[in-house]
Design a protein around this motif. Sequence first.
Motif, PDB file in Angstrom:
ATOM      1  N   ASN A 279       0.828  -1.205   0.000  1.00  0.00           N
ATOM      2  CA  ASN A 279       0.000   0.000   0.000  1.00  0.00           C
ATOM      3  C   ASN A 279       0.861   1.253   0.000  1.00  0.00           C
ATOM      4  O   ASN A 279       0.519   2.264  -0.607  1.00  0.00           O
ATOM      5  N   GLU A 280       1.996   1.168   0.654  1.00  0.00           N
ATOM      6  CA  GLU A 280       2.893   2.328   0.764  1.00  0.00           C
ATOM      7  C   GLU A 280       3.400   2.797  -0.597  1.00  0.00           C
ATOM      8  O   GLU A 280       3.373   3.994  -0.899  1.00  0.00           O
ATOM      9  N   VAL A 281       3.846   1.868  -1.443  1.00  0.00           N
ATOM     10  CA  VAL A 281       4.573   2.228  -2.659  1.00  0.00           C
ATOM     11  C   VAL A 281       3.805   1.909  -3.936  1.00  0.00           C
ATOM     12  O   VAL A 281       3.937   2.614  -4.937  1.00  0.00           O
ATOM     13  N   ILE A 282       2.980   0.860  -3.917  1.00  0.00           N
ATOM     14  CA  ILE A 282       2.310   0.417  -5.139  1.00  0.00           C
ATOM     15  C   ILE A 282       0.988   1.136  -5.373  1.00  0.00           C
ATOM     16  O   ILE A 282       0.707   1.615  -6.479  1.00  0.00           O
ATOM     17  N   VAL A 283       0.161   1.230  -4.339  1.00  0.00           N
ATOM     18  CA  VAL A 283      -1.197   1.764  -4.488  1.00  0.00           C
ATOM     19  C   VAL A 283      -1.168   3.291  -4.561  1.00  0.00           C
ATOM     20  O   VAL A 283      -0.521   3.937  -3.730  1.00  0.00           O
ATOM     21  N   PRO A 284      -1.864   3.887  -5.533  1.00  0.00           N
ATOM     22  CA  PRO A 284      -1.889   5.353  -5.640  1.00  0.00           C
ATOM     23  C   PRO A 284      -2.534   6.008  -4.423  1.00  0.00           C
ATOM     24  O   PRO A 284      -3.377   5.402  -3.748  1.00  0.00           O
ATOM     25  N   MET A 285      -2.146   7.247  -4.150  1.00  0.00           N
ATOM     26  CA  MET A 285      -2.640   7.980  -2.991  1.00  0.00           C
ATOM     27  C   MET A 285      -4.164   7.971  -2.902  1.00  0.00           C
ATOM     28  O   MET A 285      -4.748   7.768  -1.829  1.00  0.00           O
ATOM     29  N   ALA A 286      -4.838   8.149  -4.039  1.00  0.00           N
ATOM     30  CA  ALA A 286      -6.291   8.270  -4.040  1.00  0.00           C
ATOM     31  C   ALA A 286      -6.997   6.970  -3.678  1.00  0.00           C
ATOM     32  O   ALA A 286      -8.190   6.987  -3.352  1.00  0.00           O
ATOM     33  N   ALA A 307       1.768  -4.367 -12.133  1.00  0.00           N
ATOM     34  CA  ALA A 307       2.306  -4.705 -13.455  1.00  0.00           C
ATOM     35  C   ALA A 307       3.139  -3.570 -14.040  1.00  0.00           C
ATOM     36  O   ALA A 307       4.105  -3.820 -14.782  1.00  0.00           O
ATOM     37  N   ARG A 308       2.791  -2.335 -13.712  1.00  0.00           N
ATOM     38  CA  ARG A 308       3.552  -1.176 -14.191  1.00  0.00           C
ATOM     39  C   ARG A 308       3.746  -0.207 -13.023  1.00  0.00           C
ATOM     40  O   ARG A 308       3.116   0.851 -12.962  1.00  0.00           O
ATOM     41  N   PRO A 309       4.633  -0.551 -12.107  1.00  0.00           N
ATOM     42  CA  PRO A 309       4.784   0.263 -10.894  1.00  0.00           C
ATOM     43  C   PRO A 309       5.370   1.640 -11.190  1.00  0.00           C
ATOM     44  O   PRO A 309       6.271   1.786 -12.017  1.00  0.00           O
ATOM     45  N   GLU A 310       4.841   2.614 -10.516  1.00  0.00           N
ATOM     46  CA  GLU A 310       5.295   3.996 -10.706  1.00  0.00           C
ATOM     47  C   GLU A 310       6.780   4.145 -10.385  1.00  0.00           C
ATOM     48  O   GLU A 310       7.500   4.907 -11.044  1.00  0.00           O
ATOM     49  N   LEU A 311       7.251   3.406  -9.378  1.00  0.00           N
ATOM     50  CA  LEU A 311       8.662   3.527  -8.990  1.00  0.00           C
ATOM     51  C   LEU A 311       9.594   3.116 -10.120  1.00  0.00           C
ATOM     52  O   LEU A 311      10.675   3.710 -10.294  1.00  0.00           O
ATOM     53  N   LYS A 328      14.278   1.197 -20.831  1.00  0.00           N
ATOM     54  CA  LYS A 328      13.723   0.614 -22.060  1.00  0.00           C
ATOM     55  C   LYS A 328      12.540  -0.296 -21.738  1.00  0.00           C
ATOM     56  O   LYS A 328      11.532  -0.312 -22.459  1.00  0.00           O
ATOM     57  N   LEU A 329      12.649  -1.029 -20.654  1.00  0.00           N
ATOM     58  CA  LEU A 329      11.555  -1.902 -20.229  1.00  0.00           C
ATOM     59  C   LEU A 329      10.289  -1.088 -19.982  1.00  0.00           C
ATOM     60  O   LEU A 329       9.184  -1.476 -20.396  1.00  0.00           O
ATOM     61  N   VAL A 330      10.461   0.050 -19.343  1.00  0.00           N
ATOM     62  CA  VAL A 330       9.326   0.931 -19.056  1.00  0.00           C
ATOM     63  C   VAL A 330       8.796   1.557 -20.335  1.00  0.00           C
ATOM     64  O   VAL A 330       7.582   1.617 -20.559  1.00  0.00           O
ATOM     65  N   ALA A 331       9.706   2.005 -21.194  1.00  0.00           N
ATOM     66  CA  ALA A 331       9.299   2.654 -22.449  1.00  0.00           C
ATOM     67  C   ALA A 331       8.516   1.700 -23.346  1.00  0.00           C
ATOM     68  O   ALA A 331       7.591   2.118 -24.061  1.00  0.00           O
ATOM     69  N   ASP A 332       8.850   0.411 -23.285  1.00  0.00           N
ATOM     70  CA  ASP A 332       8.144  -0.594 -24.086  1.00  0.00           C
ATOM     71  C   ASP A 332       6.817  -1.004 -23.459  1.00  0.00           C
ATOM     72  O   ASP A 332       6.107  -1.860 -24.014  1.00  0.00           O
ATOM     73  N   VAL A 410      11.977  -4.093  -8.244  1.00  0.00           N
ATOM     74  CA  VAL A 410      11.329  -3.114  -9.127  1.00  0.00           C
ATOM     75  C   VAL A 410      12.290  -2.639 -10.209  1.00  0.00           C
ATOM     76  O   VAL A 410      11.892  -2.416 -11.364  1.00  0.00           O
ATOM     77  N   ALA A 411      13.572  -2.520  -9.867  1.00  0.00           N
ATOM     78  CA  ALA A 411      14.573  -2.064 -10.838  1.00  0.00           C
ATOM     79  C   ALA A 411      14.900  -3.110 -11.887  1.00  0.00           C
ATOM     80  O   ALA A 411      15.614  -2.815 -12.853  1.00  0.00           O
TER      81      ALA A 411
END
Length: 462
Positions: A279-286, A307-311, A328-332, A410-411
Amino acid sequence: MSSHREAPEISKDPVADSTDLYAFVSPDKPDTVTIIANYLPLQVPSGGPNFFEFGDDVLYEIHIDNNGDAQADLVYQFRFKTVINNDKTFLYNTGPIESLDDPDWNRQQFYTVTCVDMHGKATVLGENIPCPPCNIGPSSTPDYAKLAKDAVYKLAGGARVFAGQRADGFFVDLGAIFDLGTLRPFQNLHVAGKNIFDAAGDGVNALDKTNVHSIALQLPITSVTKGGKTYKHTDAEATIGVWTTASRRQVRVLHGKNGDDLDLGPTVQVSRLGNPLFNEVIVPMAQKDQFNALPPKEDKRFAEFVARPELATLLPVLYPDVFPNLEKLVADKTERADLLAILLTGIPEGIIDGFQNFTGETQADMLRLNTAIPPASEPNAFGLVAGDAAGWPNGRRPEDDVVGIALRAVAGATFPLIDENFTPDEATGLLEQGITAADVTAGFLGHFPYLGLPYDGFNNPS
């Protein structure tokens, strides 16, 4: 943090705020599992005259799923009651507290443990079990270790329970991380830090010398597995899912009958914790408050953020040229099947040699513990990503560096499990907070309840 003040509303209700959840095969009693649920974060040890305690108006629960449907097959409930022995003093104690029934201890707390099975049958396992006092100082609690030891209570069937104050074993560099995602060992590579810092720095544990309140259970493995059996590590039935919750009554009437507050109606869940940092890092504030109110079986609605974590998007932005492969992983727009497995379903057999903690296709945030994997003789703080199958995300031990593990995962450290052609960036294997786990874990015990004695208020802060 793991789950300290992780959502807007629960941060206003610390007595119901779950901070950490641990589940592991007991290193000194490997035929048992130990589950520890921590609450009430960021306790300053010197926080008198009203020292910290569990909420009499909160229902604390530990849930265990042993068939993979993300619904509890066993629930251990804890209800607390506070007793004031002297209504003529403002003091927590009027002399040294030398025993759990010492008359000089003015504000005592007791609890009841109840086990509810999958059919709704409730069995009271213990009543009026005393909590130890808070660790006030050498004059008030001269032999705190004895008080804490005396608060370990034996339940039927070889189980044990403890509820009371402990040292917070979680470690995190909050000051750096929430300063635009700065990691002190990489601070000179940060997009803003490169203009501020000439070199890497050492981490600072923001939770150093703070306390929490812990509910700890040690249970025979056969009491939590499906059918009450022991299994091989390759058996699906060897894995259990664990989460903890806190609930309050739906309605509160302030200053009701006789001037007392009244709590009415059914209980409503206000806090939940399975995997650290979910909940701390994955789930959005809202959606954080909504997450705390939902059961794990509803967690498919949060799968897109796993599946597409903001971090993963932020790391290449905050540290230019440090994570090109991740970028590149994120860009794809690659879906992170590795993280979905780690956090929401468990890892199936055949992905990691000799390991699995898969609970099925139901996506749910639970700590998944393969109870047939024995404790490590030399635990590695980086757990499974460092080859230690007894560590997170296979359950969670107090010594596991969950922030460091999560950062590396995550990295991209775990993505080769899904795509053998992916090469993690060199910096991924170096990601850490700059805090030495050994320094933090020095106070851990080798026996139940494992977390260290709480820091006393006379000497802390120094």
